[in-house]
Design a protein around this motif. Sequence first.
Motif, PDB file in Angstrom:
ATOM      1  N   GLN A  29      -7.658 -52.480   3.185  1.00  0.00           N
ATOM      2  CA  GLN A  29      -7.354 -51.325   4.018  1.00  0.00           C
ATOM      3  C   GLN A  29      -7.482 -50.013   3.260  1.00  0.00           C
ATOM      4  N   GLN A  30      -7.031 -49.973   2.008  1.00  0.00           N
ATOM      5  CA  GLN A  30      -7.103 -48.717   1.244  1.00  0.00           C
ATOM      6  C   GLN A  30      -8.537 -48.241   1.075  1.00  0.00           C
ATOM      7  N   ALA A  31      -9.457 -49.162   0.858  1.00  0.00           N
ATOM      8  CA  ALA A  31     -10.861 -48.773   0.713  1.00  0.00           C
ATOM      9  C   ALA A  31     -11.425 -48.285   2.037  1.00  0.00           C
ATOM     10  N   LEU A  32     -11.059 -48.936   3.135  1.00  0.00           N
ATOM     11  CA  LEU A  32     -11.527 -48.493   4.449  1.00  0.00           C
ATOM     12  C   LEU A  32     -11.059 -47.065   4.736  1.00  0.00           C
ATOM     13  N   GLU A  33      -9.815 -46.785   4.372  1.00  0.00           N
ATOM     14  CA  GLU A  33      -9.269 -45.455   4.649  1.00  0.00           C
ATOM     15  C   GLU A  33      -9.823 -44.390   3.713  1.00  0.00           C
ATOM     16  N   ALA A  34     -10.472 -44.822   2.616  1.00  0.00           N
ATOM     17  CA  ALA A  34     -11.077 -43.871   1.673  1.00  0.00           C
ATOM     18  C   ALA A  34     -12.539 -43.577   1.992  1.00  0.00           C
ATOM     19  N   LEU A  35     -13.065 -44.168   3.045  1.00  0.00           N
ATOM     20  CA  LEU A  35     -14.490 -44.001   3.354  1.00  0.00           C
ATOM     21  C   LEU A  35     -14.869 -42.546   3.599  1.00  0.00           C
ATOM     22  N   ASP A  36     -13.986 -41.800   4.271  1.00  0.00           N
ATOM     23  CA  ASP A  36     -14.314 -40.409   4.598  1.00  0.00           C
ATOM     24  C   ASP A  36     -14.486 -39.543   3.350  1.00  0.00           C
ATOM     25  N   LEU A  37     -13.916 -39.976   2.237  1.00  0.00           N
ATOM     26  CA  LEU A  37     -14.007 -39.214   0.996  1.00  0.00           C
ATOM     27  C   LEU A  37     -15.224 -39.597   0.170  1.00  0.00           C
ATOM     28  N   ARG A  38     -15.963 -40.577   0.655  1.00  0.00           N
ATOM     29  CA  ARG A  38     -17.060 -41.143  -0.127  1.00  0.00           C
ATOM     30  C   ARG A  38     -18.399 -40.577   0.312  1.00  0.00           C
ATOM     31  N   GLU A  39     -19.202 -40.173  -0.643  1.00  0.00           N
ATOM     32  CA  GLU A  39     -20.583 -39.793  -0.369  1.00  0.00           C
ATOM     33  C   GLU A  39     -21.493 -40.913  -0.854  1.00  0.00           C
ATOM     34  N   GLY A  40     -22.738 -40.887  -0.428  1.00  0.00           N
ATOM     35  CA  GLY A  40     -23.662 -41.952  -0.820  1.00  0.00           C
ATOM     36  C   GLY A  40     -24.049 -42.791   0.369  1.00  0.00           C
ATOM     37  N   PHE A  41     -24.247 -44.094   0.142  1.00  0.00           N
ATOM     38  CA  PHE A  41     -24.670 -45.019   1.194  1.00  0.00           C
ATOM     39  C   PHE A  41     -25.985 -44.567   1.815  1.00  0.00           C
ATOM     40  N   HIS A  42     -26.947 -44.252   0.971  1.00  0.00           N
ATOM     41  CA  HIS A  42     -28.227 -43.761   1.466  1.00  0.00           C
ATOM     42  C   HIS A  42     -29.258 -44.883   1.421  1.00  0.00           C
ATOM     43  N   GLY A  43     -29.435 -45.556   2.526  1.00  0.00           N
ATOM     44  CA  GLY A  43     -30.524 -46.510   2.643  1.00  0.00           C
ATOM     45  C   GLY A  43     -30.198 -47.937   2.248  1.00  0.00           C
ATOM     46  N   ASP A  44     -31.111 -48.808   2.622  1.00  0.00           N
ATOM     47  CA  ASP A  44     -31.030 -50.246   2.362  1.00  0.00           C
ATOM     48  C   ASP A  44     -31.179 -50.503   0.856  1.00  0.00           C
ATOM     49  N   THR A  45     -30.226 -51.256   0.288  1.00  0.00           N
ATOM     50  CA  THR A  45     -30.284 -51.541  -1.151  1.00  0.00           C
ATOM     51  C   THR A  45     -30.552 -53.013  -1.448  1.00  0.00           C
ATOM     52  N   LEU A  46     -30.793 -53.837  -0.409  1.00  0.00           N
ATOM     53  CA  LEU A  46     -31.025 -55.266  -0.613  1.00  0.00           C
ATOM     54  C   LEU A  46     -32.444 -55.705  -0.250  1.00  0.00           C
ATOM     55  N   SER A  47     -32.965 -55.221   0.866  1.00  0.00           N
ATOM     56  CA  SER A  47     -34.256 -55.700   1.358  1.00  0.00           C
ATOM     57  C   SER A  47     -35.390 -55.346   0.395  1.00  0.00           C
ATOM     58  N   GLY A  48     -36.296 -56.292   0.209  1.00  0.00           N
ATOM     59  CA  GLY A  48     -37.483 -56.062  -0.602  1.00  0.00           C
ATOM     60  C   GLY A  48     -37.224 -56.004  -2.088  1.00  0.00           C
ATOM     61  N   GLU A  49     -36.018 -56.356  -2.526  1.00  0.00           N
ATOM     62  CA  GLU A  49     -35.673 -56.258  -3.944  1.00  0.00           C
ATOM     63  C   GLU A  49     -35.564 -57.625  -4.612  1.00  0.00           C
ATOM     64  N   HIS A  50     -36.116 -58.670  -3.966  1.00  0.00           N
ATOM     65  CA  HIS A  50     -35.959 -60.023  -4.499  1.00  0.00           C
ATOM     66  C   HIS A  50     -36.720 -60.220  -5.818  1.00  0.00           C
ATOM     67  N   GLY A  51     -37.841 -59.506  -5.989  1.00  0.00           N
ATOM     68  CA  GLY A  51     -38.584 -59.632  -7.244  1.00  0.00           C
ATOM     69  C   GLY A  51     -37.757 -59.124  -8.420  1.00  0.00           C
ATOM     70  N   ALA A  52     -37.164 -57.949  -8.238  1.00  0.00           N
ATOM     71  CA  ALA A  52     -36.307 -57.398  -9.290  1.00  0.00           C
ATOM     72  C   ALA A  52     -35.089 -58.289  -9.528  1.00  0.00           C
ATOM     73  N   ALA A  53     -34.591 -58.896  -8.462  1.00  0.00           N
ATOM     74  CA  ALA A  53     -33.425 -59.769  -8.603  1.00  0.00           C
ATOM     75  C   ALA A  53     -33.761 -61.008  -9.425  1.00  0.00           C
ATOM     76  N   ARG A  54     -34.950 -61.574  -9.204  1.00  0.00           N
ATOM     77  CA  ARG A  54     -35.343 -62.756  -9.989  1.00  0.00           C
ATOM     78  C   ARG A  54     -35.498 -62.394 -11.472  1.00  0.00           C
ATOM     79  N   ARG A  55     -36.050 -61.224 -11.736  1.00  0.00           N
ATOM     80  CA  ARG A  55     -36.184 -60.795 -13.132  1.00  0.00           C
ATOM     81  C   ARG A  55     -34.809 -60.596 -13.766  1.00  0.00           C
ATOM     82  N   ALA A  56     -33.861 -60.099 -12.977  1.00  0.00           N
ATOM     83  CA  ALA A  56     -32.508 -59.908 -13.501  1.00  0.00           C
ATOM     84  C   ALA A  56     -31.877 -61.247 -13.851  1.00  0.00           C
ATOM     85  N   LEU A  57     -32.059 -62.254 -12.989  1.00  0.00           N
ATOM     86  CA  LEU A  57     -31.485 -63.567 -13.287  1.00  0.00           C
ATOM     87  C   LEU A  57     -32.157 -64.193 -14.504  1.00  0.00           C
ATOM     88  N   ASP A  58     -33.444 -63.933 -14.687  1.00  0.00           N
ATOM     89  CA  ASP A  58     -34.110 -64.399 -15.919  1.00  0.00           C
ATOM     90  C   ASP A  58     -33.461 -63.768 -17.151  1.00  0.00           C
TER      91      ASP A  58
END
Length: 359
Positions: free
Chosen positions: A292-321
């Motif tokens: 709940q505390q994080a939900l209530e802090a959303l209005d104070l938060r900037e960011g959240f610009h765009g999709d950060t998961l889609s199309g990133e599987h190649g970089a993710a595999r390199r990270a796991l390597d």
Amino acid sequence: MDRLSAEGVVLWLDDYHRGRLTDGSLERLVADGLVGGVISRPAAVARAVADTAAYRNQLRGLSGAAVPAEERVYALIAEDARAACLALEPVYRATKGMHGWVSLGIAPGLAENARAMADHSRRLAEMVGRPNVLIRIPAVGKGLAAAGDVLAHGVGVHVTSVYSVQRYAQAVDVYFRGLERATAGGHAASAVASLVSLDIGHLNARVDALLDGSADPRAAALRGQAGVAVARLVYRRYEESLGGPQWRSLVADGARPQRLLWTSENAPDSPRAALDRLEGLIAWMSLHALPQQALEALDLREGFHGDTLSGEHGAARRALDAYGWAGIVFDSLAHELETAAIENERAAWERLLTMTQPN
């Protein structure tokens, strides 16, 4: 919040208990459009039993009726879930069942007995008696077999204790086959919901602890990245699952996608840390559980610009390597985390059993 909605992200309340009802906070979060679902966990209920009077009257009545310990716990969480389902019913109706769900779990000691898990799940759903309830079943032990049986009976399932792409793929297969069995049995596919959650916070914390003990000079640069790397690969598998002939057949019958829910159940942290993690886990149709505390802090938060998961599987595999170079084997780590998750749930359940004993 509007920025997250534009990216197709829906937030859930992760520390729900009856106190959120009595103080009006759940109603406020729903009215403000901040939450589209809630999770009831035994640990949160146990804290509320200890710290508030929210459960006192019901416990007094159950004590007078000489109800067995486990039945007292089920009675408490079923009443909580029923009230939460009613609070979220406007969301459920407005989205035609896409959102507005409430997740609650069965006794974790049943993990090696598929039939008992399925029976308890169906009975708990009947106790709640609302259409927007999901029964939480761990993917460990016989959990996936039980989840398939529960889905086949038209009851929604929330699969937990998933920490790898392989386990997630198994959960997807169980959902598809469960839907096929449900529709063959006369249940409407559109009424059978499921989601799978990954405890990203716990995964990050465990990997970072291993990196702290690594002699590899590259280890420091890898801290805090494991959860997002696994999430990106899981999201890729999610996208692939919706492109095959089996899903096309199911969706023609009205089936809904099995949703992905990112959590941080076993790694409690500050609202800022929770929102930092959220920023790396944004993708269309994904869910994110926050306290709940994080939900209530959303209005104070900037960011959240765009999709950060889609199309990133190649970089993710390199990270796991790269983690492999540091000596971290994710297959064995995932098994360790699955085991730890069920043990944590079992300990919380035992605390709740003890706390609800008659005086």
